[in-house]
Design an enzyme around this catalytic site. Structure first.
Site, PDB file in Angstrom:
ATOM      1  N   ASP A  43      47.862   4.240  34.755  1.00  0.00           N
ATOM      2  CA  ASP A  43      49.127   4.055  34.220  1.00  0.00           C
ATOM      3  C   ASP A  43      48.843   4.495  32.812  1.00  0.00           C
ATOM      4  OD1 ASP A  43      51.817   2.228  35.245  1.00  0.00           O
ATOM      5  OD2 ASP A  43      51.525   2.768  33.103  1.00  0.00           O
ATOM      6  N   TYR A 162      65.831  15.695  35.857  1.00  0.00           N
ATOM      7  CA  TYR A 162      65.193  14.721  37.274  1.00  0.00           C
ATOM      8  C   TYR A 162      65.550  15.558  38.368  1.00  0.00           C
ATOM      9  CZ  TYR A 162      64.347  10.427  39.679  1.00  0.00           C
ATOM     10  OH  TYR A 162      64.006   9.500  40.474  1.00  0.00           O
ATOM     11  N   LYS A 166      62.530  17.079  40.706  1.00  0.00           N
ATOM     12  CA  LYS A 166      62.388  16.455  41.960  1.00  0.00           C
ATOM     13  C   LYS A 166      62.456  17.456  43.036  1.00  0.00           C
ATOM     14  CE  LYS A 166      61.424  12.025  40.762  1.00  0.00           C
ATOM     15  NZ  LYS A 166      60.002  11.624  40.948  1.00  0.00           N
TER      16      LYS A 166
END
Ligand code: NAP
Length: 266
Positions: A43, A162, A166
């Site tokens: 992360d 986005y 995607k």
């Protein structure tokens, strides 16, 4: 403890959560460990990865937290090297990192477009670039890339970067699946629908309900055929199946996890 991933080493990116509760990456990391995988929890926010590591260790699982910005090549390379030093192999690459920034082509800034492309799409190119040679040497592996139903549908709110990234993730994954099918490396995407996760609370509460989280949840629940959003565990269980040998003849697919939402027309 289950054994569906016994003996496997899994890199999970975005293994922390953006806020309190269960994000998709966090739930997947914990579930993978519950099923016997050694989890390399990556992360950008080390504290978030360490929280996931603590949950896994508390349950008796195996996990190493690692900090990396997966949109940066040098950090991805170091991530892969550290995983190999720690666990000696990589069987599963779970690409969960993704961010959502609002705006259509006119409203979104060029900087936002570039940032979302780097974090959502380039990151998956980079992790695959550095992991694939190791999987090939090992004689196989499984990649699970997290896309979204926004890759195939308009979801009522403009977030063009986005949706575009995607969509590209679906095709990136299919290309990898075809190129590496004969090498026993599988690559699949998961397309989550409306999930109730901390990411959605952060990114979409203002758009749906002017800052009112309960109202946002109610509105999104109503839009779903089952009358409720999914949760992070729905994505995690789909990922577990695709990452496991149970899916050994499944590659190049787009697994929709949306409670039927994309079947709906009105
Ligand atoms: P999350 O809680 O927002 O993100 C997980 C972690 O990723 C956070 O700790 C975040 O750190 C970290 N991260 C962000 N940028 C990073 C980077 N460049 N390098 C490394 N780590 C980074 O999200 P999630 O719930 O785990 O799931 C996100 C994935 O599910 C995304 O791919 C998203 O598009 C997909 N998805 C979600 C839904 C939904 O309804 N929830 C629907 C469809 C698809 P920070 O907190 O510091 O940013």
């Amino acid at each position: 403890m289950g054994e569906r991933l016994a003996g496997k080493v899994a890199i999970v990116t975005g293994a922390g959560s953006i806020g309190p509760g269960w994000g998709n990456g966090k739930a997947t990391a914990v579930l993978f460990a519950r099923e016997g995988a050694k989890v390399f929890a990556v992360d950008i926010n080390l504290a978030a990865a360490e929280e996931t590591q603590a949950i896994i260790r508390q349950e008796g699982g195996e996990c190493t937290a690692h900090q990396a910005d997966v949109s940066q090549a040098a950090e991805v390379k170091a991530m892969v090297e550290h995983c190999l030093e720690t666990y000696g192999r990589i069987d599963i690459l779970h690409n969960n990192v993704g961010i959502l920034e609002l705006g259509g082509c006119v409203e979104a800034s060029e900087e936002s477009w570039d940032r979302v492309n780097a974090v959502n799409l380039k990151s998956m190119f980079l992790t695959c670039k550095y992991v694939l040679p190791h999987m090939e040497r090992q004689g196989g592996g499984a990649i699970v890339n997290i896309s979204s139903i926004a890759s195939i549908r308009w979801l009522g709110i403009p977030y063009v970067s986005y949706s575009a990234t995607k969509g590209a993730i679906n095709q990136l994954t299919q290309s990898i699946a075809m190129e590496y099918a004969s090498k026993n490396i599988r690559a699949n995407t998961i397309l989550p629908g409306f999930m109730n996760t901390p990411m959605v609370v952060k990114a979409l509460t203002d758009v749906y309900a002017d800052g009112d989280v309960e109202q946002m949840i109610e509105i999104r629940n109503r839009l779903c055929p089952m009358g409720r959003m999914g949760d992070a565990w729905d994505v995690a269980y789909a990922a577990l199946f695709l990452a496991s040998d149970e899916a050994k003849y499944i590659t190049g697919i787009q697994l929709v996890v949306d409670g039927g939402l994309t079947c709906k027309c009105v």
